[in-house]
Scaffold this active site. Structure first.
Site, PDB file in Angstrom:
ATOM      1  N   HIS A 256       0.861  -1.195   0.000  1.00 21.87           N
ATOM      2  CA  HIS A 256       0.000   0.000   0.000  1.00 21.87           C
ATOM      3  C   HIS A 256       0.888   1.233   0.000  1.00 21.87           C
ATOM      4  CE1 HIS A 256      -3.040   2.904   1.218  1.00 21.87           C
ATOM      5  NE2 HIS A 256      -3.974   1.983   1.107  1.00 21.87           N
ATOM      6  N   ARG A 279      -6.841  10.214   0.227  1.00 22.17           N
ATOM      7  CA  ARG A 279      -6.562  10.693  -1.129  1.00 22.17           C
ATOM      8  C   ARG A 279      -7.848  10.788  -1.944  1.00 22.17           C
ATOM      9  NH1 ARG A 279      -3.408   6.435  -3.144  1.00 22.17           N
ATOM     10  NH2 ARG A 279      -3.547   5.301  -1.164  1.00 22.17           N
TER      11      ARG A 279
END
Length: 479
Positions: A256, A279
């Site tokens: 990740h 995000r």
């Protein structure tokens, strides 16, 4: 060892569920609905597995909560694209199985969300677009707990007091029992004693991304120096391999792109995940020179690759990179419960842009202009979540945290089919054995889309629970 059991004694044979994350709880819920006795085993002290930590949400398409029309066909296409070369290079028979798994999870996604909302009672009305998705389809609560904790907590509460359910924690399965061709139970260790349980088995024991010195080192020695979001526990796929299960994609380990780096403890090997929703709601990534350098909503493997090629490394014995995650106040407000936690833990802090330097001010102004539609993004980003900042000044308030790529999820595991049967080397189902969740392989290929972990647990956990219930009724109650 802890348990929660009420009512009359359970019969000598049960359906045994291994793992108390969302996949295991989904299976147990379906079993108890049909009055099938369940014993759920988990090696940890508390239930919930990694599911309880899930922070971005659960995918579903199409649902009544989505702001933009969507369909399971677009979700299917996004998943195929994300699976990448592992999918496209598969032999015909294997590719057909992968397609059936993807079709099952995408077509069942809306039903899984509605099950959690309408039957379990979890609020999931907030929808965001995560990396690799062509639509906003990742559901979480508009307030309150993060999605993993909310879902796991609601299912555990519903199972408490059920006379057909028993939970045993600190109970580590050490062997799967097989007689002739059929799985008939497990051995497990609790309080330094070995115990035996008889009955069909659903494995929902999770992946091995925290098994850095074991399976990660074996399958991907190049990743052994990375920190992880998972506790250091050994993987359990080998237990299923011992009874004939085939393994697939074991080298496909997802890194990740954003795990938080606690600047007071740089060498911590276990990191808190910086949820992809940060995000998705507008957050951006900056290099140490203040420059933005990647489309933050590309797939996880792509963002990770760009970070490791572009960012400077941090001084630590771990493989870590120096990247700043930055949110404006609009994105922060949209992630209120997340932000409160991250700020409380010291993983993010409130500051002003002047502290970050002129390069960062320029990068944020350029991004704000892109969001406002005044220019296109050379990096290719087209959706911006809840970002609201337009006019950037040195005193502009922002929220920042240091992040680095971290081991997060293992796409590989036991081969299984769309009915959650565990398959052997010949592609045949092993009687009495099902699997769901991260312990399985073949669904995600080289990259898992954010929001599809909780989804696969709900979809295949329920399928496994229903299948095990039918098997129990036919093979155990009849005798």
């Amino acid at each position: 060892m802890s348990s929660c059991t009420h009512g009359p004694p359970l019969p000598s044979a049960h359906v045994i569920v291994v793992g108390s994350g969302l996949a295991g709880l989904s299976a147990a819920t379906q079993l108890t609905k049909r009055n099938i006795p369940v014993i759920l085993l988990d090696r940890a002290e508390r239930p919930g597995g990694n599911s309880i930590k899930a922070s971005s949400g659960i995918n579903g398409a199409p649902t009544r909560f989505q702001p933009v029309p969507d369909d399971d066909g677009a979700f299917y296409a996004d998943t195929i694209k994300s699976a990448g070369k592992v999918f496209s290079a598969s032999q015909e028979k294997e590719r057909e199985l992968r397609e059936r798994l993807i079709r099952t999870v995408t077509r069942s996604s809306a039903d899984a969300v509605y099950w959690l909302v309408d039957e379990v009672g979890v609020e999931l009305s907030k929808v965001a677009q995560l990396g690799g998705h062509s639509r906003a389809r990742t559901h979480r609560s508009s307030k309150g707990k993060p999605p993993g904790a909310a879902i796991v907590g609601a299912l555990l509460d519903a199972l408490k007091g059920n006379p057909f359910f028993e939970l045993r924690t600190r109970s580590r399965v050490t062997k799967v029992l097989k007689e002739s061709k059929e799985v008939v139970g497990v051995e497990y260790v609790a309080e330094d004693q070995t115990h035996v349980l008889r009955g069909p088995v659903v494995f929902a024991s999770g992946g091995f991304a925290g098994d850095i010195r074991g399976m990660v080192s074996s399958y991907r020695p190049d990743l052994a120096g990375y920190p992880s979001t998972n506790e250091a526990r050994e993987g359990s796929q080998a237990l299923l391999e011992e009874v004939g299960a085939k393994l697939i994609d074991m080298e496909q380990i997802q890194v990740h792109p954003t795990g938080f780096v606690n600047e007071k403890d740089l060498s911590a090997t276990v990191k808190f995940l910086a949820a992809e929703a940060l995000r998705g709601e507008g957050g951006i990534l900056l290099l140490s020179n203040g420059k933005r350098f990647v489309n933050e909503l590309e797939t996880r493997d792509h963002v990770t690759d760009v970070i490791t090629r572009s960012a400077t490394t941090l001084e630590s014995y771990l493989q870590q990179w120096d990247v700043t995650l930055l949110l404006d106040e609009g994105a922060a407000v949209a992630l209120d419960s997340h932000m409160q936690f991250y700020l409380w833990k010291g993983l993010m802090r409130k500051t002003n842009l002047g502290e970050l330097g002129q390069a960062a001010i320029d990068s944020v102004q350029e991004y704000a202009d892109i969001v406002a539609g005044n220019k296109t993004d050379d990096l290719g980003r087209t959706t911006f979540g809840s970002w609201a900042l337009k006019d950037v000044l040195p005193e502009t308030v922002v929220y920042v945290g240091k992040v680095t790529p971290v081991l997060h999820f293992t796409m590989g595991g036991v081969v299984f089919d769309e009915d959650s049967h565990v398959l052997d080397e010949k592609g045949e189902a092993i009687p009495g054995l099902w699997a769901a969740g991260e312990v399985t392989g073949g669904l995600h290929g080289q990259n898992r889309l954010g929001g599809s972990s909780l989804l696969e647990c709900a979809v295949f956990g329920r399928i496994a629970g229903n299948a095990a219930a039918t098997f129990y009724q036919q093979h155990y109650l009849s005798t």
